[in-house]
Design a protein around this motif. Structure first.
Motif, PDB file in Angstrom:
ATOM      1  N   GLU A 158       0.716  -1.155   0.019  1.00  0.00           N
ATOM      2  CA  GLU A 158      -0.103   0.108  -0.005  1.00  0.00           C
ATOM      3  C   GLU A 158       0.787   1.447  -0.166  1.00  0.00           C
ATOM      4  O   GLU A 158       0.455   2.237  -0.741  1.00  0.00           O
ATOM      5  CB  GLU A 158      -0.801   0.006   1.269  1.00  0.00           C
ATOM      6  N   ASP A 159       1.919   1.258   0.690  1.00  0.00           N
ATOM      7  CA  ASP A 159       2.923   2.445   0.764  1.00  0.00           C
ATOM      8  C   ASP A 159       3.547   2.943  -0.544  1.00  0.00           C
ATOM      9  O   ASP A 159       3.633   3.987  -0.850  1.00  0.00           O
ATOM     10  CB  ASP A 159       4.181   2.117   1.735  1.00  0.00           C
ATOM     11  N   LYS A 160       3.644   1.772  -1.458  1.00  0.00           N
ATOM     12  CA  LYS A 160       4.393   2.172  -2.687  1.00  0.00           C
ATOM     13  C   LYS A 160       3.245   1.886  -3.992  1.00  0.00           C
ATOM     14  O   LYS A 160       3.412   2.279  -5.157  1.00  0.00           O
ATOM     15  CB  LYS A 160       5.260   1.255  -3.203  1.00  0.00           C
ATOM     16  N   GLY A 161       2.015   1.355  -3.527  1.00  0.00           N
ATOM     17  CA  GLY A 161       0.879   1.184  -4.752  1.00  0.00           C
ATOM     18  C   GLY A 161       1.468   0.295  -5.606  1.00  0.00           C
ATOM     19  O   GLY A 161       1.282   0.468  -6.750  1.00  0.00           O
ATOM     20  N   VAL A 162       2.251  -0.807  -5.034  1.00  0.00           N
ATOM     21  CA  VAL A 162       2.520  -1.706  -6.228  1.00  0.00           C
ATOM     22  C   VAL A 162       2.227  -3.178  -5.697  1.00  0.00           C
ATOM     23  O   VAL A 162       2.261  -3.490  -4.724  1.00  0.00           O
ATOM     24  CB  VAL A 162       4.275  -2.050  -5.916  1.00  0.00           C
ATOM     25  N   LEU A 163       1.607  -3.781  -6.882  1.00  0.00           N
ATOM     26  CA  LEU A 163       1.220  -5.502  -6.627  1.00  0.00           C
ATOM     27  C   LEU A 163       2.471  -6.093  -7.008  1.00  0.00           C
ATOM     28  O   LEU A 163       2.879  -6.094  -7.992  1.00  0.00           O
ATOM     29  CB  LEU A 163       0.126  -5.544  -7.630  1.00  0.00           C
ATOM     30  N   GLU A 164       2.809  -6.994  -6.164  1.00  0.00           N
ATOM     31  CA  GLU A 164       3.743  -7.807  -6.244  1.00  0.00           C
ATOM     32  C   GLU A 164       3.613  -9.560  -6.294  1.00  0.00           C
ATOM     33  O   GLU A 164       2.341  -9.843  -5.700  1.00  0.00           O
ATOM     34  CB  GLU A 164       4.838  -7.884  -5.344  1.00  0.00           C
ATOM     35  N   LEU A 165       3.878 -10.131  -7.396  1.00  0.00           N
ATOM     36  CA  LEU A 165       3.521 -11.473  -7.444  1.00  0.00           C
ATOM     37  C   LEU A 165       4.832 -12.590  -7.139  1.00  0.00           C
ATOM     38  O   LEU A 165       5.974 -12.059  -7.861  1.00  0.00           O
ATOM     39  CB  LEU A 165       2.961 -11.654  -9.141  1.00  0.00           C
ATOM     40  N   PHE A 166       4.849 -13.274  -6.149  1.00  0.00           N
ATOM     41  CA  PHE A 166       5.684 -14.039  -5.853  1.00  0.00           C
ATOM     42  C   PHE A 166       5.536 -15.561  -6.431  1.00  0.00           C
ATOM     43  O   PHE A 166       4.396 -16.195  -6.063  1.00  0.00           O
ATOM     44  CB  PHE A 166       6.057 -14.415  -4.314  1.00  0.00           C
ATOM     45  N   TYR A 167       6.331 -16.016  -7.276  1.00  0.00           N
ATOM     46  CA  TYR A 167       6.071 -17.459  -7.817  1.00  0.00           C
ATOM     47  C   TYR A 167       7.257 -18.584  -7.434  1.00  0.00           C
ATOM     48  O   TYR A 167       8.257 -18.277  -7.286  1.00  0.00           O
ATOM     49  CB  TYR A 167       6.391 -17.485  -9.549  1.00  0.00           C
ATOM     50  N   GLN A 168       6.541 -19.613  -6.807  1.00  0.00           N
ATOM     51  CA  GLN A 168       7.200 -20.745  -6.490  1.00  0.00           C
ATOM     52  C   GLN A 168       7.023 -21.945  -7.604  1.00  0.00           C
ATOM     53  O   GLN A 168       5.837 -22.375  -7.411  1.00  0.00           O
ATOM     54  CB  GLN A 168       7.005 -21.282  -5.225  1.00  0.00           C
ATOM     55  N   GLY A 169       7.858 -22.201  -8.175  1.00  0.00           N
ATOM     56  CA  GLY A 169       7.777 -23.409  -9.147  1.00  0.00           C
ATOM     57  C   GLY A 169       8.321 -24.612  -8.751  1.00  0.00           C
ATOM     58  O   GLY A 169       9.214 -24.851  -7.911  1.00  0.00           O
ATOM     59  N   TYR A 170       7.579 -25.668  -9.220  1.00  0.00           N
ATOM     60  CA  TYR A 170       7.712 -26.899  -8.727  1.00  0.00           C
ATOM     61  C   TYR A 170       8.065 -27.986  -9.608  1.00  0.00           C
ATOM     62  O   TYR A 170       8.501 -29.242  -9.324  1.00  0.00           O
ATOM     63  CB  TYR A 170       6.500 -27.604  -7.713  1.00  0.00           C
ATOM     64  N   SER A 171       7.687 -27.628 -10.874  1.00  0.00           N
ATOM     65  CA  SER A 171       7.941 -28.589 -11.900  1.00  0.00           C
ATOM     66  C   SER A 171       8.551 -27.540 -13.240  1.00  0.00           C
ATOM     67  O   SER A 171       7.926 -26.724 -13.346  1.00  0.00           O
ATOM     68  CB  SER A 171       6.922 -29.577 -12.365  1.00  0.00           C
ATOM     69  N   ASN A 172       9.439 -28.151 -14.064  1.00  0.00           N
ATOM     70  CA  ASN A 172       9.944 -27.291 -15.113  1.00  0.00           C
ATOM     71  C   ASN A 172      10.332 -28.503 -16.198  1.00  0.00           C
ATOM     72  O   ASN A 172      10.887 -29.459 -15.855  1.00  0.00           O
ATOM     73  CB  ASN A 172      11.077 -26.747 -14.973  1.00  0.00           C
ATOM     74  N   SER A 173       9.827 -28.093 -17.391  1.00  0.00           N
ATOM     75  CA  SER A 173      10.032 -29.024 -18.541  1.00  0.00           C
ATOM     76  C   SER A 173      10.650 -28.236 -19.830  1.00  0.00           C
ATOM     77  O   SER A 173      10.125 -27.163 -20.024  1.00  0.00           O
ATOM     78  CB  SER A 173       8.912 -30.018 -18.866  1.00  0.00           C
ATOM     79  N   ARG A 174      11.360 -28.930 -20.471  1.00  0.00           N
ATOM     80  CA  ARG A 174      11.896 -28.100 -21.679  1.00  0.00           C
ATOM     81  C   ARG A 174      12.277 -29.044 -22.787  1.00  0.00           C
ATOM     82  O   ARG A 174      12.732 -30.147 -22.643  1.00  0.00           O
ATOM     83  CB  ARG A 174      13.005 -27.327 -21.345  1.00  0.00           C
ATOM     84  N   GLN A 175      11.663 -28.988 -24.067  1.00  0.00           N
ATOM     85  CA  GLN A 175      11.999 -29.766 -25.233  1.00  0.00           C
ATOM     86  C   GLN A 175      12.473 -29.004 -26.200  1.00  0.00           C
ATOM     87  O   GLN A 175      11.801 -28.062 -26.777  1.00  0.00           O
ATOM     88  CB  GLN A 175      10.795 -30.598 -25.462  1.00  0.00           C
ATOM     89  N   TYR A 176      13.803 -29.318 -26.816  1.00  0.00           N
ATOM     90  CA  TYR A 176      14.361 -28.687 -27.937  1.00  0.00           C
ATOM     91  C   TYR A 176      13.842 -29.376 -29.187  1.00  0.00           C
ATOM     92  O   TYR A 176      13.840 -30.664 -29.116  1.00  0.00           O
ATOM     93  CB  TYR A 176      15.785 -28.666 -27.682  1.00  0.00           C
ATOM     94  N   SER A 177      13.528 -28.813 -30.309  1.00  0.00           N
ATOM     95  CA  SER A 177      12.954 -29.456 -31.419  1.00  0.00           C
ATOM     96  C   SER A 177      14.053 -29.224 -32.531  1.00  0.00           C
ATOM     97  O   SER A 177      13.604 -29.739 -33.530  1.00  0.00           O
ATOM     98  CB  SER A 177      11.634 -28.457 -31.726  1.00  0.00           C
ATOM     99  N   ASP A 178      15.045 -28.549 -32.391  1.00  0.00           N
ATOM    100  CA  ASP A 178      16.005 -28.419 -33.402  1.00  0.00           C
ATOM    101  C   ASP A 178      17.177 -29.467 -33.255  1.00  0.00           C
ATOM    102  O   ASP A 178      18.099 -29.493 -32.424  1.00  0.00           O
ATOM    103  CB  ASP A 178      16.596 -26.906 -33.484  1.00  0.00           C
ATOM    104  N   VAL A 179      17.128 -30.578 -34.162  1.00  0.00           N
ATOM    105  CA  VAL A 179      18.008 -31.410 -34.018  1.00  0.00           C
ATOM    106  C   VAL A 179      19.484 -31.161 -33.985  1.00  0.00           C
ATOM    107  O   VAL A 179      20.400 -31.727 -33.697  1.00  0.00           O
ATOM    108  CB  VAL A 179      17.857 -32.853 -35.137  1.00  0.00           C
ATOM    109  N   LYS A 180      19.812 -30.019 -34.648  1.00  0.00           N
ATOM    110  CA  LYS A 180      21.196 -29.433 -35.162  1.00  0.00           C
ATOM    111  C   LYS A 180      21.599 -28.629 -33.620  1.00  0.00           C
ATOM    112  O   LYS A 180      22.716 -28.432 -33.370  1.00  0.00           O
ATOM    113  CB  LYS A 180      21.285 -28.491 -35.703  1.00  0.00           C
ATOM    114  N   PHE A 181      20.583 -28.290 -32.696  1.00  0.00           N
ATOM    115  CA  PHE A 181      20.976 -27.727 -31.406  1.00  0.00           C
ATOM    116  C   PHE A 181      20.121 -28.397 -30.306  1.00  0.00           C
ATOM    117  O   PHE A 181      18.891 -27.863 -30.177  1.00  0.00           O
ATOM    118  CB  PHE A 181      20.886 -26.285 -31.317  1.00  0.00           C
TER     119      PHE A 181
END
Length: 112
Positions: free
Chosen positions: A63-86
């Motif tokens: 309220e003092d700064k008039g700012v909405l803060e969002l705190f994110y805690q991640g529990y899973s992460n996945s990543r898939q690369y589709s370029d066979v050259k990289f």
């Protein structure tokens, strides 16, 4: 260099006051309560991959700064690369899951 990314965030929705609620012209996010969030990313340049994350987001309004803060805690992460050259950095492609804590670990104190 050329860079192209798309990101999305999806928040738990409901009509119980404990989750995100919306109307045609408003969005209501409960403060101080963790809400489930699922996010995605698709990167087209300079590399090519798709990734997903899931976890909790907790909103805090300073309220003092008039700012909405969002705190994110991640529990899973996945990543898939589709370029066979990289295929991405070694050990960086796959599904990674962290422990989901109980009770006190859900508390987010923006003043710590």
């Amino acid at each position: 260099y050329l860079k192209s990314e798309q990101h999305c965030k999806h928040l738990e929705e409901g009509k119980n006051g404990f989750t995100v609620e919306f109307t045609e012209d408003t969005v209501t996010i409960p403060l101080g309560r963790p809400v489930i969030m699922f996010s995605g990313e698709m990167v087209n340049a300079p590399t090519h991959y798709i990734g997903f994350n899931s976890g909790h987001v907790t909103a805090h309004y300073d309220e003092d700064k008039g700012v909405l803060e969002l705190f994110y805690q991640g529990y899973s992460n996945s990543r898939q690369y589709s370029d066979v050259k990289f295929p991405g950095p070694h050990g960086f492609q796959g599904l990674f899951v962290g422990p989901v804590a109980e009770g006190s670990d859900y508390v987010v104190d923006p003043y710590k």
